[in-house]
Write an enzyme that holds these catalytic residues in place. Sequence first.
Site: not given
Ligand SMILES: [Zn+2]
Length: 248
Positions: A102-103, A120, A128, A131, A149, A152, A190, A234
């Site tokens: 999920q990180n 995620h 972008c 586009c 971008c 574009c 988690t 952990a």
């Molecule tokens: Zn673009």
Amino acid sequence: MDKTLIQQAAQKIKIAGRLISFTGAGISVESGIPPFRGPDGLWSRYDPQVLDLSYFQRYPDKSWRIIKEIFYDFFGKAQPNPAHQALAQLEAAGVMHGVITQNIDNLHQEAGSRDVIEFHGTSRRLSCLSCHQTWEFQPEMLASLPPACPRCGGLLKPDFIFFSEGIPPLAYQRSLTETQLADIWLVIGTTGEIMPASMLPIEAQRNGALIIEVNLRPSNYTNTITDIFLQGKASEVLSALAEAVLHP
Ligand SMILES: [Zn+2]
């Protein structure tokens, strides 16, 4: 850390057909990345609306300043910790199939994990909004904000999901497939509070998977679906577990 339980978990992992890990914010805390929620979480210091898509589009400049500070200046300095490294070792040894995370911090990849399903999305890519082309993140892209971008000129957004957005379809599909294929789910850092990610281990358990949980404190899973609860940091638990599996 309970050594008998580590041994028990290691025995199960050795005979597993397919082992998948499922990680959350807790695995990256020891790398210096604070969780988002809770009293010391990032959202106690920053306004979460910068990750609201309509706010972001209306105020790209203001949003990007904060996003850059959190996810690029601050997260960018984080290094993988022994927990990430232990998972990469298990994968390299052919013991573990891959990681669903999920990180968005890229630390599994930096530790050497190869098959990482980013539930995620990731901060290491920008997409972008005009586009839809995606770009590998380079620091110079943020030299002037908001980034545009190169193709574009449209507004670039980090390629992790904002609050109103759906799960990236391929990551979602692959994760659901693992709830059917993997016979052990190693659930790490988690607590099972963020939907729909939180449903994955529940679905896996319903399909017959053994659930091994690694968390600092009991979670929503501990007394409901977890078969073996390895309580502790952990980094310590996973280093001991990888050792017990790979060098008994
Ligand atoms: Zn673009």
